[in-house]
Write an enzyme that holds these catalytic residues in place. Structure first.
Site, PDB file in Angstrom:
ATOM      1  CB  ILE A 262       1.939   5.478   6.086  1.00  0.00           C
ATOM      2  CG1 ILE A 262       1.380   6.748   5.431  1.00  0.00           C
ATOM      3  CG2 ILE A 262       1.559   5.476   7.555  1.00  0.00           C
ATOM      4  CD1 ILE A 262       2.021   8.047   5.894  1.00  0.00           C
TER       5      ILE A 262
ATOM      6  CG  HIS B 298      -9.260   3.555   3.269  1.00  0.00           C
ATOM      7  ND1 HIS B 298      -8.755   4.786   3.585  1.00  0.00           N
ATOM      8  CD2 HIS B 298      -9.089   2.777   4.349  1.00  0.00           C
ATOM      9  CE1 HIS B 298      -8.300   4.755   4.828  1.00  0.00           C
ATOM     10  NE2 HIS B 298      -8.490   3.550   5.314  1.00  0.00           N
TER      11      HIS B 298
HETATM   12  N1  GLN Z   1       2.890   1.878   9.644  1.00  0.00           N
HETATM   13  C1  GLN Z   1       1.632   1.283   9.508  1.00  0.00           C
HETATM   14  C2  GLN Z   1       1.382   0.848   8.089  1.00  0.00           C
HETATM   15  O1  GLN Z   1       1.801   1.484   7.194  1.00  0.00           O
HETATM   16  C3  GLN Z   1       0.538   2.213   9.942  1.00  0.00           C
HETATM   17  C4  GLN Z   1      -0.809   1.570   9.856  1.00  0.00           C
HETATM   18  C5  GLN Z   1      -1.914   2.419  10.397  1.00  0.00           C
HETATM   19  O2  GLN Z   1      -1.773   3.600  10.555  1.00  0.00           O
HETATM   20  N2  GLN Z   1      -3.039   1.833  10.704  1.00  0.00           N
HETATM   21  O3  GLN Z   1       0.723  -0.123   7.817  1.00  0.00           O
HETATM   22 ZN    ZN Z   2      -2.995   5.081   9.302  1.00  0.00          ZN
END
Ligand code: GLN
Ligand code: ZN
Length: 768
Positions: A444, A708
């Site tokens: 992500i 998490h």
């Molecule tokens: N691109 C961001 C990360 O990887 C996304 C964070 C999020 O969705 N809160 O940290």
């Molecule tokens: Zn996120």
């Protein structure tokens, strides 16, 4: 406070606040509580600091001239939890720990793991449309609701001893029942009678202590209500109100208007009704249309409790004029508790006066209330100093105004929001250009923020190293990160986000029009506070923000590296917005800035760009009927604006930190991203069903493991999760990724988890 006035000599409009921040000027409550959690101070020390804070808060209010000062607005963690404990809504699992009161309370708030047992915390939810979170009371069939606590009485007494008469504040019974979770067969209505009795017992006790007013917070009244809700409300108060005795009851609403029940509610025997005239779009028209009973006091919420700007006195005074025509007695108030704004401007040493003169945090808002109250009773307020100063302020030219940006927004055309060719055609082009395997793997964005990563940033911020040294170090991290990802066999790489602490702050710091504070903390939940940046003026990008890092990352590999940006709606939702232009206009300004960044990334050879909208759903209006006209009608276009002019072969991704978007699934698809990733490992995943039913077009990466927790998911587990997804999702549209960014994780578990993720992808590719 400089303005230590005594108002006794002058008859002015009475005023009050809905509530005051609890954490203290410098987050004293946070620090002492955390010390207590770590066992570094004892209970007495904790209670003592809390007591001192309350005394300080009351004195500030008194000195500032607040007429009706709240008590019981203090909380060690959360007011809804306080009410649960007060009325014995304490699930057995916490009672069984046999801890003392405060520790039972903290066990409910934070969970408990120790000698006495092992229990999870109560669930936590967002408090209406704010970034504050409350704890969800759990009610079992055999929960015996009754008054057992002492908190409101103790605090009332404490204030009395300081010579301050207060207005105890408590979550109202309706909102309490609406927010609670029912574990058994019995539902809200089944507990109404018992709860009403418990509230009556409380009122009686407060009355005995001599309180003139008590405030019941009923924000649930501003939500969409059905007949059963109205019945529940009426049932509760038809029992409570006749038994109230000599204490006056203020029904306090906030975060919206009470259009579904205004007419009925003003008929009930409340002594005062508090309405929000800022967020409550229809509050004025309700009062004008249906009038306001002469025998009740209108608590006019006109000073915004949710934002950091100074009030416009002229506007408020003319609003009061209008309201005066319909009421006999009014008390000037804040729209909601001041809990949602920072404590005081006094702690901000680096804000230029040209900027800070426009701000009012909690303490400064007290002063505003006082000044406005005085002005209402002045023969001709138009000649008064306070009025003139305030008027002048609103006529002043503000910093960071850009004709350029305004013009750009004005000139936006329909095609600025439409990307061509359509997604299905783009998909074919992207497949042939990117040559990704079936079930592409990616992450992500962020990778673990190690001590070295944080140290590099701190050193740079403190001026101990220069930009070149800082960037060289960031590049080292990037290069390690790229190599690791290549070794693991991930298909779409990221640069790791080592240059950012926070996905909004980083962009804010790099955009003109943003202002940052030092100590302007706002409670988010428990001891956690956030420090939202402030949109002060027109937002403008003055230089590329991420291109250099991304160009460098891409130069190290033949695999595509995803450009990583935060979307306009998320940037806006996690900031204090301006009040002089619309949210839509701000979102479009930020959208234009992000679009410029997208274009630069594309020109720098970046083939995939992710625009995160982690907070898109956060400000979805409380009422469904407002969803489109007040929000989605500009929020979705603001996102589209960012990517409407990229080439067909450039793949646009977005990411969301939740999967509960079933209800707005069409709108999410309408963002017109090519791929979306979202949190999916902890949720119920009704979204998969919705994706199928709605022929969701965007390719999807439902997270395959929970980031998490430090736990490493097994290959088998990931394969199983994916197989489940494949039952609902076209195999050509499925991506494989974790739930969210990895920045809070450790290096070892991250590597292990991602290795397993890639292994799972390989197994699946063989099967399909
Ligand atoms: N691109 C961001 C990360 O990887 C996304 C964070 C999020 O969705 N809160 O940290
Ligand atoms: Zn996120």
């Amino acid at each position: 406070m400089k303005n230590e006035v005594s108002l006794e000599w002058r008859k002015v409009m009475n005023n009050t606040i809905v509530g005051f921040p609890r954490v203290g000027k410098l987050r004293e409550l946070k620090f002492i509580s955390e010390k207590y959690f770590r066992g570094e101070v004892n209970k007495e020390e904790l209670l003592q600091v809390a007591k001192e804070l309350r005394a300080e808060h009351w004195k500030f209010q008194k000195n500032a001239g607040v007429g009706m000062i709240p008590s019981n607005d203090f909380s060690f963690y959360d007011g809804v939890l306080d009410a649960a404990v007060l009325f014995n809504v304490i699930p057995k699992k916490y009672k069984d720990l046999q801890l003392d009161d405060i520790d039972t309370y903290f066990a409910m708030a934070r969970g408990y793991q120790g000698k006495a047992g092992d229990v999870k915390a109560l669930a936590m939810k967002k408090w209406f449309n704010t970034n504050y979170h409350y704890l969800v009371p759990e009610i079992d069939d055999d929960t015996e609701i009754k008054l057992v606590g002492e908190k409101p009485f103790q605090e009332y007494h404490e204030a009395s001893q300081l010579g301050i008469q207060t207005k105890p504040v408590i979550v109202g019974p309706f909102t309490f029942l609406k927010l609670a979770k029912y574990q058994g067969r019995k539902l809200a209505a089944d507990f109404a009678d018992e709860l009403a009795d418990a509230y009556i017992a409380m009122i009686r006790k407060i009355e005995g202590l001599g309180a003139e007013w008590i405030q019941f917070d009923e924000p649930s009244l501003v939500t969409d209500l059905i007949d059963d809700d109205l019945k529940l409300f009426a049932g509760l108060y038809e029992k409570i109100l006749p038994a109230k005795g000599g204490t006056k009851i203020l029904l306090q609403t906030y975060f919206g208007d009470i259009r579904d029940c205004y007419k009925e509610i003003v008929e009930l025997d409340f002594d005062g009704i508090g309405l929000d005239f800022v967020e409550g779009k229809e509050s004025f028209s309700l009062v004008e249309k249906y009038g306001f009973p002469k025998d009740k006091v209108l608590f006019a919420g006109l000073v915004n409790g949710k934002n950091i700007w100074k009030s416009n006195y002229e506007k408020i005074l003319s609003s009061l004029e209008v309201l005066k025509r319909h009421t006999d007695e009014m008390v000037l108030s804040t729209t909601c508790s001041l809990l949602h704004v920072p404590y005081t401007l006094e702690n901000e040493s680096s804000l230029k006066p040209e900027i800070s003169q426009f701000f009012a945090f909690a303490l400064e808002k007290l002063q505003e209330l006082n000044e406005i109250s005085i002005l209402t009773e002045t023969d001709d307020f138009r000649v008064e100093k306070e009025y003139l100063e305030n008027k002048e302020l609103f006529e002043k030219e503000r910093l960071y105004q850009s004709e350029d940006v305004k013009k750009q927004v004005n000139e936006l055309k329909e095609n600025d929001f439409v990307r061509l060719p359509v997604r299905s055609e783009r998909a074919i082009i992207q497949k042939s250009k990117l040559k990704l395997p079936l079930f592409p793997t990616t992450t992500i964005g962020s990778f673990p923020q190690t001590i070295e990563v944080k140290k590099n940033r701190t050193q740079f911020k403190k001026g101990e190293i220069d930009k070149a040294t800082y960037d060289a170090k960031v590049n080292e991290f990037i290069s390690d990160c790229i190599r690791e990802q290549e070794n693991m066999g991930i298909d779409v790489l990221v640069h790791g986000e080592y240059e950012r602490n926070d996905m909004v702050e980083f962009f804010g710091e790099n955009l003109e029009g943003y202002v940052f504070t030092e100590k302007a903390w706002v409670q988010s939940y428990g001891t956690r506070c956030v420090k939202p940046p402030i949109i002060f003026g027109d937002v403008k990008r003055t230089k590329p923000i991420t291109t250099e890092y991304l160009k460098y990352a891409q130069s190290l590999t033949d695999k595509p590296v995803k450009g990583m940006l935060t979307g306009p709606v998320t940037i806006l939702n996690w900031s204090f917005p301006r009040e002089d232009i619309s949210l839509k206009e701000m979102a479009f300004q930020i959208g234009i800035a992000i679009r410029e960044e997208v274009n630069d990334l594309e020109n720098a050879g970046i083939k995939i760009i992710q625009i995160d909208e982690a907070a898109l759903k956060e400000k979805l209006p409380i009422r469904k009927s407002d969803w489109y006209k007040e929000y989605l009608d500009w929020a979705i276009p603001a996102f589209r604006l960012c990517h409407s002019n990229v080439k067909s072969e450039t793949q646009i991704h977005t990411h969301m930190c939740y999967s509960e978007f079933d209800e707005i699934i069409k709108d999410i698809d309408n963002m017109d991203a090519d791929v979306i990733s979202f949190e999916a490992s902890r949720s119920k995943l009704t979204i998969l069903e919705a994706i199928k039913e709605n022929n969701f077009e965007t390719e999807v990466g439902p997270g395959v493991y929970d980031i998490h927790s430090p736990r490493v998911p097994s290959v088998d587990e990931i394969v199983k999760a994916l197989e489940k997804m494949l039952g609902k999702i076209d195999k050509n549209k499925l991506w494989i990724n974790p739930d969210c960014g990895l920045k809070t994780r450790g290096i070892t578990e991250t590597k292990e988890s991602l290795k397993n993720l890639v292994a799972a992808a390989n197994i699946l590719r063989e099967q399909y």
